[in-house]
Design a protein around this motif. Sequence first.
Motif, PDB file in Angstrom:
ATOM      1  N   LYS A 195       0.827  -1.202   0.000  1.00  0.00           N
ATOM      2  CA  LYS A 195       0.000   0.000   0.000  1.00  0.00           C
ATOM      3  C   LYS A 195       0.869   1.263   0.000  1.00  0.00           C
ATOM      4  N   ASP A 196       2.097   1.157   0.516  1.00  0.00           N
ATOM      5  CA  ASP A 196       2.968   2.322   0.569  1.00  0.00           C
ATOM      6  C   ASP A 196       3.666   2.613  -0.745  1.00  0.00           C
ATOM      7  N   VAL A 197       3.632   1.676  -1.684  1.00  0.00           N
ATOM      8  CA  VAL A 197       4.299   1.935  -2.960  1.00  0.00           C
ATOM      9  C   VAL A 197       3.301   2.107  -4.103  1.00  0.00           C
ATOM     10  N   VAL A 198       2.020   2.097  -3.776  1.00  0.00           N
ATOM     11  CA  VAL A 198       0.995   2.306  -4.792  1.00  0.00           C
ATOM     12  C   VAL A 198       0.640   3.785  -4.791  1.00  0.00           C
ATOM     13  N   PRO A 199       0.820   4.466  -5.934  1.00  0.00           N
ATOM     14  CA  PRO A 199       0.411   5.870  -5.966  1.00  0.00           C
ATOM     15  C   PRO A 199      -1.027   6.008  -5.470  1.00  0.00           C
ATOM     16  N   GLY A 200      -1.213   6.899  -4.518  1.00  0.00           N
ATOM     17  CA  GLY A 200      -2.535   7.070  -3.923  1.00  0.00           C
ATOM     18  C   GLY A 200      -2.664   6.289  -2.620  1.00  0.00           C
ATOM     19  N   GLY A 201      -1.850   5.247  -2.449  1.00  0.00           N
ATOM     20  CA  GLY A 201      -1.869   4.457  -1.224  1.00  0.00           C
ATOM     21  C   GLY A 201      -1.119   5.157  -0.117  1.00  0.00           C
ATOM     22  N   ASN A 202      -0.355   6.123  -0.480  1.00  0.00           N
ATOM     23  CA  ASN A 202       0.398   6.902   0.488  1.00  0.00           C
ATOM     24  C   ASN A 202       0.194   8.351   0.066  1.00  0.00           C
ATOM     25  N   SER A 203       0.067   9.243   0.999  1.00  0.00           N
ATOM     26  CA  SER A 203      -0.375  10.606   0.703  1.00  0.00           C
ATOM     27  C   SER A 203       0.512  11.350  -0.290  1.00  0.00           C
ATOM     28  N   SER A 204       1.800  11.143  -0.225  1.00  0.00           N
ATOM     29  CA  SER A 204       2.690  11.810  -1.182  1.00  0.00           C
ATOM     30  C   SER A 204       3.824  10.851  -1.544  1.00  0.00           C
ATOM     31  N   PRO A 205       3.558   9.950  -2.500  1.00  0.00           N
ATOM     32  CA  PRO A 205       4.584   8.953  -2.843  1.00  0.00           C
ATOM     33  C   PRO A 205       5.846   9.597  -3.407  1.00  0.00           C
ATOM     34  N   LYS A 206       6.965   9.041  -3.026  1.00  0.00           N
ATOM     35  CA  LYS A 206       8.261   9.477  -3.541  1.00  0.00           C
ATOM     36  C   LYS A 206       8.447   8.927  -4.949  1.00  0.00           C
ATOM     37  N   SER A 207       9.349   9.524  -5.687  1.00  0.00           N
ATOM     38  CA  SER A 207       9.624   9.090  -7.057  1.00  0.00           C
ATOM     39  C   SER A 207       9.936   7.601  -7.108  1.00  0.00           C
ATOM     40  N   GLU A 208      10.762   7.118  -6.189  1.00  0.00           N
ATOM     41  CA  GLU A 208      11.154   5.710  -6.191  1.00  0.00           C
ATOM     42  C   GLU A 208       9.997   4.791  -5.827  1.00  0.00           C
ATOM     43  N   GLU A 209       9.059   5.247  -5.009  1.00  0.00           N
ATOM     44  CA  GLU A 209       7.888   4.435  -4.684  1.00  0.00           C
ATOM     45  C   GLU A 209       7.007   4.244  -5.920  1.00  0.00           C
ATOM     46  N   ILE A 210       6.853   5.291  -6.696  1.00  0.00           N
ATOM     47  CA  ILE A 210       6.098   5.200  -7.953  1.00  0.00           C
ATOM     48  C   ILE A 210       6.830   4.284  -8.922  1.00  0.00           C
ATOM     49  N   GLU A 211       8.155   4.439  -9.001  1.00  0.00           N
ATOM     50  CA  GLU A 211       8.977   3.606  -9.887  1.00  0.00           C
ATOM     51  C   GLU A 211       8.884   2.130  -9.495  1.00  0.00           C
ATOM     52  N   LEU A 212       8.905   1.853  -8.200  1.00  0.00           N
ATOM     53  CA  LEU A 212       8.801   0.472  -7.733  1.00  0.00           C
ATOM     54  C   LEU A 212       7.451  -0.134  -8.119  1.00  0.00           C
ATOM     55  N   ARG A 213       6.390   0.624  -7.986  1.00  0.00           N
ATOM     56  CA  ARG A 213       5.059   0.122  -8.372  1.00  0.00           C
ATOM     57  C   ARG A 213       5.047  -0.240  -9.855  1.00  0.00           C
ATOM     58  N   ARG A 214       5.622   0.606 -10.685  1.00  0.00           N
ATOM     59  CA  ARG A 214       5.671   0.341 -12.134  1.00  0.00           C
ATOM     60  C   ARG A 214       6.514  -0.903 -12.424  1.00  0.00           C
ATOM     61  N   LEU A 215       7.643  -1.017 -11.735  1.00  0.00           N
ATOM     62  CA  LEU A 215       8.507  -2.183 -11.920  1.00  0.00           C
ATOM     63  C   LEU A 215       7.779  -3.458 -11.494  1.00  0.00           C
ATOM     64  N   LEU A 216       7.119  -3.422 -10.348  1.00  0.00           N
ATOM     65  CA  LEU A 216       6.371  -4.594  -9.876  1.00  0.00           C
ATOM     66  C   LEU A 216       5.250  -4.963 -10.848  1.00  0.00           C
ATOM     67  N   ASP A 217       4.629  -3.968 -11.460  1.00  0.00           N
ATOM     68  CA  ASP A 217       3.583  -4.242 -12.451  1.00  0.00           C
ATOM     69  C   ASP A 217       4.134  -5.028 -13.642  1.00  0.00           C
ATOM     70  N   GLU A 218       5.409  -4.816 -13.981  1.00  0.00           N
ATOM     71  CA  GLU A 218       6.029  -5.560 -15.080  1.00  0.00           C
ATOM     72  C   GLU A 218       6.572  -6.916 -14.626  1.00  0.00           C
ATOM     73  N   ILE A 219       7.091  -6.977 -13.407  1.00  0.00           N
ATOM     74  CA  ILE A 219       7.705  -8.211 -12.914  1.00  0.00           C
ATOM     75  C   ILE A 219       6.667  -9.238 -12.464  1.00  0.00           C
ATOM     76  N   ASN A 220       5.595  -8.804 -11.821  1.00  0.00           N
ATOM     77  CA  ASN A 220       4.624  -9.748 -11.248  1.00  0.00           C
ATOM     78  C   ASN A 220       4.056 -10.741 -12.255  1.00  0.00           C
ATOM     79  N   PRO A 221       3.640 -10.343 -13.460  1.00  0.00           N
ATOM     80  CA  PRO A 221       3.161 -11.344 -14.421  1.00  0.00           C
ATOM     81  C   PRO A 221       4.261 -12.345 -14.804  1.00  0.00           C
ATOM     82  N   PHE A 222       5.484 -11.864 -14.898  1.00  0.00           N
ATOM     83  CA  PHE A 222       6.629 -12.720 -15.195  1.00  0.00           C
ATOM     84  C   PHE A 222       6.789 -13.760 -14.089  1.00  0.00           C
ATOM     85  N   LEU A 223       6.709 -13.331 -12.829  1.00  0.00           N
ATOM     86  CA  LEU A 223       6.842 -14.249 -11.697  1.00  0.00           C
ATOM     87  C   LEU A 223       5.681 -15.237 -11.645  1.00  0.00           C
TER      88      LEU A 223
END
Length: 129
Positions: free
Chosen positions: A84-112
């Motif tokens: 919830k802390d790395v999903v944009p909107g899940g945390n009041s003001s996500p940091k750049s890296e938190e947004i980046e991690l969410r995007r990366l996980l969106d690409e990696i999760n289907p692969f996993l």
Amino acid sequence: MIQKHMLGSYTQDLPGPQILCMTGMHGNENAGIIAAQRVLKSLETIQTPYYGSITFFAGNLTALEKHQRYIDIDFNRIWSFPEKDVVPGGNSSPKSEEIELRRLLDEINPFLASSQNSMYVIDLHTSSS
């Protein structure tokens, strides 16, 4: 400029382990990305039997583009955050890296999720010394 986190993948559809290589976790670490491009090109050229698959992902695209180690926080230090802390909107003001991690996980999760074999994860970093 790198558009997607997945840099490329190679397989000959022969049974074997899946290897996931993470590169560019820090924006000043581009050697892994260069290595990934060279390895993928060599594998395509040589066409030696390859059992399993190898897939390369780049981590912090925003920092890589700016050639900075990180933008707001160290990308390596946020992997244990609750999702919830790395999903944009899940945390009041996500940091750049938190947004980046969410995007990366969106690409990696289907692969996993599609993995049917053993999987190995390799995290490639560049030494600054």
